[in-house]
Design a protein around this motif. Sequence first.
Motif, short mmCIF file in Angstrom:
data_model
loop_
_atom_site.label_atom_id
_atom_site.label_comp_id
_atom_site.label_asym_id
_atom_site.label_seq_id
_atom_site.Cartn_x
_atom_site.Cartn_y
_atom_site.Cartn_z
N LYS A 148 0.80 -1.23 0.00
CA LYS A 148 0.00 0.00 0.00
C LYS A 148 0.83 1.28 0.00
O LYS A 148 0.28 2.38 -0.06
CB LYS A 148 -0.91 0.01 1.25
CG LYS A 148 -2.14 -0.85 1.15
CD LYS A 148 -3.24 -0.16 0.36
CE LYS A 148 -3.79 1.03 1.14
NZ LYS A 148 -4.83 1.76 0.38
N TYR A 149 2.16 1.15 0.05
CA TYR A 149 3.00 2.33 0.25
C TYR A 149 4.27 2.20 -0.58
O TYR A 149 4.87 1.11 -0.66
CB TYR A 149 3.34 2.48 1.73
CG TYR A 149 4.29 3.62 2.06
CD1 TYR A 149 3.83 4.93 2.11
CD2 TYR A 149 5.62 3.36 2.32
CE1 TYR A 149 4.71 5.97 2.41
CE2 TYR A 149 6.50 4.40 2.63
CZ TYR A 149 6.03 5.70 2.66
OH TYR A 149 6.89 6.72 2.96
N ILE A 150 4.70 3.32 -1.20
CA ILE A 150 5.93 3.37 -1.99
C ILE A 150 6.71 4.60 -1.58
O ILE A 150 6.14 5.70 -1.44
CB ILE A 150 5.64 3.41 -3.50
CG1 ILE A 150 4.99 2.11 -3.96
CG2 ILE A 150 6.93 3.65 -4.29
CD1 ILE A 150 4.60 2.13 -5.42
N LYS A 151 8.05 4.41 -1.38
CA LYS A 151 8.91 5.53 -1.05
C LYS A 151 10.21 5.40 -1.84
O LYS A 151 10.81 4.32 -1.89
CB LYS A 151 9.23 5.56 0.44
CG LYS A 151 10.08 6.77 0.85
CD LYS A 151 10.47 6.72 2.31
CE LYS A 151 11.59 5.72 2.53
NZ LYS A 151 12.17 5.81 3.89
N VAL A 152 10.64 6.54 -2.46
CA VAL A 152 11.92 6.62 -3.15
C VAL A 152 12.67 7.79 -2.55
O VAL A 152 12.24 8.95 -2.65
CB VAL A 152 11.73 6.82 -4.66
CG1 VAL A 152 13.09 6.87 -5.36
CG2 VAL A 152 10.88 5.71 -5.25
N ASN A 153 13.81 7.50 -1.93
CA ASN A 153 14.60 8.52 -1.25
C ASN A 153 15.94 8.66 -1.96
O ASN A 153 16.73 7.72 -2.00
CB ASN A 153 14.81 8.13 0.22
CG ASN A 153 15.55 9.22 0.99
OD1 ASN A 153 15.58 10.37 0.56
ND2 ASN A 153 16.14 8.85 2.11
N TYR A 154 16.19 9.83 -2.57
CA TYR A 154 17.47 10.13 -3.18
C TYR A 154 17.80 11.59 -2.82
O TYR A 154 17.37 12.52 -3.48
CB TYR A 154 17.47 9.89 -4.69
CG TYR A 154 16.32 10.50 -5.44
CD1 TYR A 154 16.50 11.63 -6.24
CD2 TYR A 154 15.04 9.94 -5.38
CE1 TYR A 154 15.44 12.19 -6.93
CE2 TYR A 154 13.99 10.50 -6.07
CZ TYR A 154 14.20 11.62 -6.84
OH TYR A 154 13.14 12.18 -7.53
N PRO A 155 18.48 11.76 -1.66
CA PRO A 155 18.69 13.10 -1.10
C PRO A 155 19.19 14.09 -2.15
O PRO A 155 20.01 13.74 -3.00
CB PRO A 155 19.75 12.86 -0.01
CG PRO A 155 19.59 11.41 0.33
CD PRO A 155 19.19 10.73 -0.92
N PRO A 156 18.60 15.30 -2.08
CA PRO A 156 17.66 15.80 -1.05
C PRO A 156 16.20 15.59 -1.42
O PRO A 156 15.33 16.22 -0.84
CB PRO A 156 18.00 17.30 -1.03
CG PRO A 156 18.36 17.61 -2.43
CD PRO A 156 19.05 16.39 -2.97
#
Length: 430
Positions: free
Chosen positions: A38-46
């Motif tokens: 149910k959830y998607i996260k893509v973290n590529y700072p910032p």
Amino acid sequence: MPITVKDYTWEETETSVFITVPLKGVQARKTDIFSTDKYIKVNYPPYLFEVDLFAPVVDDKSTAQVGNGTVVFKLVKKDPGIWTQLAASDAGDKKAMIEKREKEIEKAQQRAEEQKKAAAERKRQEQKYALREQMRLEEEERRRVENAKKAEREQAMTELETWKQQQVQSEIIKRDENQVKPEKLERRNEVAKEEGQKLPVSAHTAQKIEPAKKKEQTAKSKLSMFDDDDANIPAIRSKGKIEVSFTPRVFPTPVRESKLHEEEEWLKKQTEAMRAAEIDDPNLSEEEKNPLWLKEKGDGFYKSGNVLAAVNAYSQAIRMDSKMPALYSNRAACHLQIRNFHKAAQDSSRALELLTPPVPANAAARCKAHVRRGTSLCQLEMYVEGLMDYEAALKIDPKNETLAQDAERIRQIIQGSTGKNDNDALESLD
């Protein structure tokens, strides 16, 4: 504070959802992707992209591909249908989003822990199965040795009974001969008395002879009768020499009293120890005497393209430990690269011999060994034997479409529908 990405695009079908997220010049290896049903996260700072999906998806069948400055998600809908929107209705609420994120992370951690436990349990079951198979093979070997010993004992008893019967028969023959001799001696003594000659037998022997019956025949007729009977006596057997040769044995005990299996294991270990002592080179460091370290060096050489150095590293590791099937299988891959197909087939066969018993824990290694030997045989134009190895690999990994296509290509070559020029394509079979 991270910058929220909003310039993403998405499309959907009845069964799938496609999301494209731009990376904005950030390297792919610095991208952190986290997803649940149910959830998607893509973290590529910032930058940060996250979305609470409108409906659940099948996380195991969904994929994420990073490349060309984007991350492309292909999500498989759990329930087919049109969403009309990507995010849930409460996606704008930051507090609800944070709670949703923490809840999904906790759920993912629990699922990862369950998967870890399941993998550990599956590994324990595979180890138990491998141990049971090993015990079964050892039990069969023990029974084989016991049956061989039993057969030898039965054969020895049979030979002993035969020898006893022969001895009894020889005793009967000697006894019959001894019963005949007193009658002949009696005739000879009677003839000697009538002619006034000295008895040719001793008094002790004469006392044992029963009194002869009175006979009316003349001395000459008795002598002729004695001579006729004496002529039928067989000649004395000549002397002979019997030579007996024994099978050379390392252990001084007889075969029927020895434990052949344990002796062979002991001799094999002694041979390996002597071989290890022979390669105890003082110029080698402790790491260079470690077969696992040599295997890692060989893997590094192979990945960098230095195939000959990889062959040397694997060969040195085999000298240190000849019971590691991965060394032979990896060296077979190197021989394939330098087109040394005979040695590749030999190393693959040796790897398969060591990968026993066949259990799920070594299924992937056995599949690779079959494919490498099949490739070598096909390059040597032994297509029928190569096809047998590919079929054996397909039994281990029946869902491998590449193996199925290569096996079908070999069948076409055997049937003549494909020319031998396609033999070059077999280089890429492994």
